[in-house]
Design an enzyme around this catalytic site. Sequence first.
Site, mmCIF file in Angstrom:
data_model
loop_
_atom_site.group_PDB
_atom_site.id
_atom_site.type_symbol
_atom_site.label_atom_id
_atom_site.label_comp_id
_atom_site.label_asym_id
_atom_site.label_seq_id
_atom_site.Cartn_x
_atom_site.Cartn_y
_atom_site.Cartn_z
ATOM 1 N N GLN A 1 -56.792 7.112 53.117
ATOM 2 C CA GLN A 1 -57.033 5.810 52.501
ATOM 3 C C GLN A 1 -56.658 4.685 53.440
ATOM 4 O OE1 GLN A 1 -54.618 6.515 49.006
ATOM 5 N NE2 GLN A 1 -53.144 4.969 49.640
ATOM 6 N N GLY A 2 -57.397 3.586 53.282
ATOM 7 C CA GLY A 2 -57.155 2.395 54.072
ATOM 8 C C GLY A 2 -57.267 1.167 53.189
ATOM 9 N N TYR A 3 -56.730 0.056 53.680
ATOM 10 C CA TYR A 3 -56.651 -1.169 52.886
ATOM 11 C C TYR A 3 -57.482 -2.285 53.510
ATOM 12 C CZ TYR A 3 -53.314 1.268 50.149
ATOM 13 O OH TYR A 3 -52.754 2.204 49.317
ATOM 14 N N LEU A 4 -58.421 -2.793 52.714
ATOM 15 C CA LEU A 4 -59.229 -3.930 53.123
ATOM 16 C C LEU A 4 -58.487 -5.233 52.850
ATOM 17 C CD1 LEU A 4 -62.508 -2.559 51.594
ATOM 18 C CD2 LEU A 4 -62.081 -2.886 54.039
#
Length: 151
Positions: free
Chosen positions: A28-31
Amino acid sequence: MGKEIERKWLVDHLPNNMETYNYTDIVQGYLCVDPVIRVRKDGEEYYLTYKGKGEIEREECNLPLKAEAFENLLLKCDGIILEKRRYRIPVSEEKCTAELDIFKGAYKGLLYVEVEFENTEKANEFTVPDWFGEEVTGKPGFSNSELAMRR
């Protein structure tokens, strides 16, 4: 839009019979972190998630993504891409599931466990299993979005 009601702990020690529990690998990554907008691959499923503000209870909305959209959005994420293996462990006397995250990559060895609840009453009445450690619900620095933004 739904609500997420959850509490989070560090882990003192792994529960017995780990090999018997189902797991998926998560990336998962955060925009964005205010509000939280993340992209996640959980096994073979892909999501864009919005999370509102709050500690135990907050708004949450999950939108399905195609693999290609996930890969493109992941390239646009800020900070560290989180990688973890999530085990789903029934807590039978509480009739809920503990989600044990064993981190890989930048946070290899970090262990968190989260439990989601139907309502805040059940969250407040929860009997914590002996393998759970310090509760970190709402404590600064322990959310996944904060981990992703550390350098």
